[in-house]
Enzyme design. Structure first.
Site, PDB file in Angstrom:
ATOM      1  N   TYR A   1       0.858  -1.191   0.000  1.00 56.18           N
ATOM      2  CA  TYR A   1       0.000   0.000   0.000  1.00 56.18           C
ATOM      3  C   TYR A   1       0.892   1.239   0.000  1.00 56.18           C
ATOM      4  CZ  TYR A   1      -3.678   3.226   1.749  1.00 56.18           C
ATOM      5  OH  TYR A   1      -4.553   4.260   1.932  1.00 56.18           O
TER       6      TYR A   1
ATOM      7  N   LYS B   1      -1.707  -1.643  -3.700  1.00 53.49           N
ATOM      8  CA  LYS B   1      -2.708  -0.568  -3.711  1.00 53.49           C
ATOM      9  C   LYS B   1      -1.925   0.719  -3.905  1.00 53.49           C
ATOM     10  CE  LYS B   1      -6.011   1.780  -0.622  1.00 53.49           C
ATOM     11  NZ  LYS B   1      -6.555   1.827   0.767  1.00 53.49           N
TER      12      LYS B   1
END
Length: 293
Positions: A135, A163
């Site tokens: 992320y 992400k």
């Protein structure tokens, strides 16, 4: 591991005393799966107010979400922090709870080098058999993971996705260089369709709490070649994408999405300090946005 196209970063419901409301958590999980059509749910991510959840609360949340979802949706545990040893500890807890994967944020505040990020994520991945989603969210962590570091990490067998919130340019570079079976997700709702257009796989979403079904329809339209329909759905969703973070001025997540859920009849409660609940001005703007007068 394939987490699906639409992943919801779930809020954590609190009661009036500020403790986790387990009944409401169960209802929210059901609602996200049945009504908003989410494929996977992230629990104890930033949207779930992970910085203010205790390790004990996180463990309970992981275990409860797995049991409640009961295979209807994959459960991804947010176990990342800026302390590698603590992240490994949380990841082992999550693994014991039966989650389907973990989400690991770029370490915040201590601003590691690219080599430091690589070694951090490698150490956590090597300590678990769970699939790992990275992320990268520089607006929150300050430090940003480079394309090169992400692609280097993608060579590790159980690091299966990222992400990405840096830019669509970075998503494009990641998609171009990613090995087979490595999935690139947008972490920005308003970039969901553009990311699909450059070869990304899906979205880890906040707005899917309230417009997930429309977002799923948009994704499916695009994947089926109905680009004009997908663009029209993106345009319809766009005010909500932006409004949940910027209405009527920038507001920290998850303040407005929690307020939006309450306007929709889901009693998810307020936020924990140092966040504060939506003001009357913000609520009025939100009611107008969502069509609630």
């Amino acid at each position: 591991m394939e987490f699906g196209r639409l992943i919801t970063a779930m809020v954590t419901p609190f009661n009036e005393e500020g403790a986790i409301d387990w009944d409401e958590t169960g209802q929210l999980i059901d609602y996200l799966i049945d009504e908003q059509k989410t494929d996977s749910i992230v629990v104890s991510g930033t949207t779930g107010e992970s910085p203010t959840l205790t390790d004990g609360e996180k463990e309970e949340l992981f275990r409860y979400a797995v049991k409640r979802a009961n295979g209807r949706s994959k459960i991804i545990a947010g176990t990342g922090s800026n302390d590698t040893a603590h992240s490994i500890h949380l990841t082992k807890i999550a693994e014991s709870c039966g989650v389907d994967g973990i989400l690991l944020v770029v370490p915040y505040y201590n601003k590691p080098s690219q080599e430091g990020m690589y070694q951090h994520f490698k150490a956590i991945a090597n300590a678990t058999t769970l699939p790992v989603m990275l992320y990268n969210v520089p607006s929150r962590t300050v430090a940003s993971m480079s394309t090169e570091t992400t692609l280097r990490l993608a060579q590790i067998d159980n690091i299966v996705a990222t992400k990405e919130c840096a830019s669509t340019d970075q998503v494009t570079q990641l998609v171009a260089g990613a090995p087979e079976g490595f999935y690139v997700y947008s972490g920005d709702d308003s970039a969901a369709l553009p990311v699909l257009a450059v070869g990304g796989y899906g979205i880890v979403s906040v707005a899917s709490h309230v417009i997930g079904a429309q977002m799923k329809q948009m994704i499916e339209a695009y994947l089926n070649g109905n680009v004009k329909e997908a663009a029209a759905l993106h345009q319809q969703c766009f005010p909500v994408f932006k409004g949940l973070f910027e209405l009527p001025h920038p507001v920290p997540n998850p303040v407005l999405v929690k307020a939006a859920l309450q306007l929709r009849g889901l009693a998810v409660g307020g936020v924990r300090l140092p966040l504060v609940n939506a003001t009357e001005q913000e609520l009025a703007a939100l009611r107008s946005l969502l069509g609630n007068s």
